[in-house]
Structure formats: structure tokens, C-alpha cells
Design an enzyme around this catalytic site. Structure first.
Site, PDB file in Angstrom:
ATOM      1  CE  LYS A  41      21.953-100.332 -27.960  1.00 15.73           C
ATOM      2  NZ  LYS A  41      20.873-101.025 -28.605  1.00 15.73           N
ATOM      3  NE  ARG A 116      24.523-102.945 -33.295  1.00 17.30           N
ATOM      4  CZ  ARG A 116      23.748-101.668 -33.119  1.00 17.30           C
ATOM      5  NH1 ARG A 116      24.312-100.789 -32.972  1.00 17.30           N
ATOM      6  NH2 ARG A 116      22.458-101.627 -33.155  1.00 17.30           N
ATOM      7  NE  ARG A 155      14.067 -95.788 -32.506  1.00 18.43           N
ATOM      8  CZ  ARG A 155      15.193 -96.340 -32.014  1.00 18.43           C
ATOM      9  NH1 ARG A 155      15.499 -96.046 -30.845  1.00 18.43           N
ATOM     10  NH2 ARG A 155      16.092 -97.078 -32.915  1.00 18.43           N
ATOM     11  NE  ARG A 161      17.287 -95.411 -36.142  1.00 20.35           N
ATOM     12  CZ  ARG A 161      17.920 -96.125 -35.346  1.00 20.35           C
ATOM     13  NH1 ARG A 161      18.209 -95.392 -34.161  1.00 20.35           N
ATOM     14  NH2 ARG A 161      18.342 -97.254 -35.598  1.00 20.35           N
ATOM     15  NE  ARG A 173      17.372-101.575 -36.307  1.00 18.37           N
ATOM     16  CZ  ARG A 173      16.462-100.527 -35.829  1.00 18.37           C
ATOM     17  NH1 ARG A 173      15.214-100.236 -36.276  1.00 18.37           N
ATOM     18  NH2 ARG A 173      16.914 -99.852 -34.928  1.00 18.37           N
TER      19      ARG A 173
HETATM   20  P1  AMP Z   1      21.613 -98.115 -33.711  1.00 20.54           P
HETATM   21  O1  AMP Z   1      21.440 -96.548 -33.922  1.00 20.54           O
HETATM   22  O2  AMP Z   1      22.571 -98.405 -32.443  1.00 20.54           O
HETATM   23  O3  AMP Z   1      20.250 -98.766 -33.760  1.00 20.54           O
HETATM   24  O4  AMP Z   1      22.133 -98.632 -35.091  1.00 20.54           O
HETATM   25  C1  AMP Z   1      21.670 -98.432 -36.300  1.00 20.54           C
HETATM   26  C2  AMP Z   1      22.357 -99.323 -37.355  1.00 20.54           C
HETATM   27  O5  AMP Z   1      23.911 -98.697 -37.616  1.00 20.54           O
HETATM   28  C3  AMP Z   1      22.557-100.617 -37.072  1.00 20.54           C
HETATM   29  O6  AMP Z   1      21.365-101.371 -37.338  1.00 20.54           O
HETATM   30  C4  AMP Z   1      23.623-101.004 -37.916  1.00 20.54           C
HETATM   31  O7  AMP Z   1      23.435-101.201 -39.147  1.00 20.54           O
HETATM   32  C5  AMP Z   1      24.575 -99.974 -37.647  1.00 20.54           C
HETATM   33  N1  AMP Z   1      25.488 -99.921 -36.556  1.00 20.54           N
HETATM   34  C6  AMP Z   1      25.317 -99.233 -35.545  1.00 20.54           C
HETATM   35  N2  AMP Z   1      26.417 -99.600 -34.627  1.00 20.54           N
HETATM   36  C7  AMP Z   1      27.054-100.495 -35.441  1.00 20.54           C
HETATM   37  C8  AMP Z   1      28.061-101.370 -35.074  1.00 20.54           C
HETATM   38  N3  AMP Z   1      28.703-101.333 -33.752  1.00 20.54           N
HETATM   39  N4  AMP Z   1      28.454-102.292 -35.865  1.00 20.54           N
HETATM   40  C9  AMP Z   1      27.889-102.423 -36.871  1.00 20.54           C
HETATM   41  N5  AMP Z   1      27.099-101.820 -37.258  1.00 20.54           N
HETATM   42  C10 AMP Z   1      26.382-100.847 -36.551  1.00 20.54           C
END
Ligand code: AMP
Length: 217
Positions: A41, A116, A155, A161, A173
Site C-alpha cells: 500500500k 482498519r 523489509r 521498523r 499483524r
Molecule cells: P502500517 O504502517 O499501516 O503497517 O501500520 C503500522 C501499525 O500502526 C499497525 O500495526 C497499527 O498498530 C498502527 N495503525 C496504523 N493504522 C492504524 C489504524 N487505522 N487503526 C489502528 N491502528 C493503526
């Protein structure tokens, strides 16, 4: 701390530009880029935001920015992110609203990693309505789970991260995605707004597949 974060957002929302946003009718293109962790994404959003002149909002990036800057929001978010869990809805939704309002002049948005949960999808729909706009499509990158795990581990070698560095967290996740997020397919399908795209291939091939959907909106 949780109460202080909620209060911070309440104050800022009270000062928000909602009235200003509501007073204008705009033709925006608002896209939810969807898919499990590691679907690509973020990579695709970077390309698409340039191509379609849209504002890219990644809730994960905003959380990571807050962690880097040691804010209270960052500390709270980190406690969930490190375990591979979602950050609670209320704080995430208020943060997203603030990001949208910062970009009131946008032609449209690419939402990456939001919504989400069902509550987040409802909140996004209401926010778009307030702006006299709507979500035009959810475009989903479809990738098998084992490919996702492999991509995220790879990654993790360079992303820095912590949630990419540990296979247990990666699998949590993905599990969280199936528990809380995958149902949103149905939410957008019911509105005829769901478009699935094969997320395996070169970056360019996948951009082409996504563009074929977006160009028709
Ligand atoms: P991402 O960068 O989208 O993979 O998000 C990394 C982490 O941020 C996720 O595993 C969640 O812990 C948190 N996170 C990101 N977006 C959301 C969301 N819309 N709702 C809840 N937690 C989020």
C-alpha cells in the site's frame, strides 16, 4: 495519559475547520488503498499520489512520526504497534480527522492503512459527508499470507521498523487484519465500491492495475 490525548483532540476538533469544509462543494477523488500488512500500500500510494495529485495519508506514518518525536500519542501508539495490535479507534479516528483538516484544499485523498475497523469506516464516511464528498473506491491489493510474511521479514532488514523485525509480531499483524479489518471488504462491496487487484508483480505492473481502476472512477 489516555485522557490527556483525548482532551487534546477534543480541543483541536472544536477549533476545527469543519464548518469551513462544509461550506464548499468540491469534486474530489478519495481512494482507500486497502490490503493486509506488506501488500504494498505504501509503495503504491507514493506513486499514485504524484500521478493523480492526491494527498496521501498513512496513519502508520503519522504514528511513526509521533514515536520519533516522543509525543504522548507516539508513546501510546507504540505500546500497541510493538505487539502488532491496532491502536484504539477513538485516538486513531481523531488523528485522521486532524490530518484531513490540515489538507482542506486537497483534490482528494489516498487513505493508506485507514480505515482498519468498522468504526473507522463509519467515521470516514461521516467525515467525507461533512466535506460534501465521499469515498469513491476501496482498491485492495490481494497477496497470499506467506508472501506477506516473506516481504515483511525482508523489509525488516532495512526499514528499521521494530514491527517488521520479528516474525511473531508480523503474524500477529496479519491475524489482527483478519480479526478486525478484512470485514471492510464487505462494507465497501455493499456500496459497489470494492475493487480487488492482484498485488503480486513488479511495482509498475501493480500501478497499472490500480490505475485501470482509478481512471474509471
Ligand atoms: P502500517 O504502517 O499501516 O503497517 O501500520 C503500522 C501499525 O500502526 C499497525 O500495526 C497499527 O498498530 C498502527 N495503525 C496504523 N493504522 C492504524 C489504524 N487505522 N487503526 C489502528 N491502528 C493503526
Amino acid at each position: 495519559m489516555w485522557e490527556r490525548i483525548k482532551k487534546f483532540f477534543r480541543i483541536n476538533n472544536n477549533k476545527s475547520k469543519t464548518g469551513h469544509l462544509m461550506s464548499r462543494v468540491k469534486h474530489m477523488k478519495n481512494i482507500v488503498l486497502f490490503g493486509p500488512p506488506g501488500a504494498g500500500k505504501g509503495t503504491q500510494a507514493e506513486v499514485l499520489k504524484e500521478k493523480y495529485k492526491l494527498v496521501h495519508i498513512s496513519t502508520g506514518d503519522v504514528f511513526r512520526y509521533n514515536i520519533k518525536n516522543s509525543t504522548e500519542l507516539g508513546t501510546l501508539a507504540k505500546s500497541y504497534m510493538d505487539k502488532g495490535h491496532l491502536v484504539p479507534d477513538e485516538v486513531t479516528i481523531n488523528m485522521l480527522k486532524a490530518e484531513v483538516e490540515k489538507n482542506a484544499e486537497a483534490n482528494g485523498f489516498i487513505f493508506d492503512g485507514f480505515p482498519r475497523t468498522a468504526a473507522q469506516a463509519e467515521a470516514l464516511s461521516n467525515l467525507m459527508l461533512q466535506m460534501k464528498s465521499q469515498i469513491n473506491a476501496m482498491v485492495a491489493l490481494e497477496v497470499d499470507d506467506e508472501i506477506l510474511v516473506g516481504r515483511l521479514l525482508e523489509r525488516g532488514l532495512s526499514s528499521g521498523r521494530p514491527d517488521d523485525a520479528n516474525e511473531t509480531v508480523i503474524r500477529e499483524r496479519i491475524a489482527e487484519y483478519y480479526r478486525k479489518t478484512d470485514i471492510l471488504k464487505e462494507y465497501y462491496q455493499k456500496q459497489d465500491k470494492y475493487f480487488g487487484v492482484d498485488g503480486v508483480g513488479s511495482i509498475e505492473e501493480i500501478t497499472e492495475r490500480l490505475s485501470a481502476v482509478i481512471d474509471k472512477l
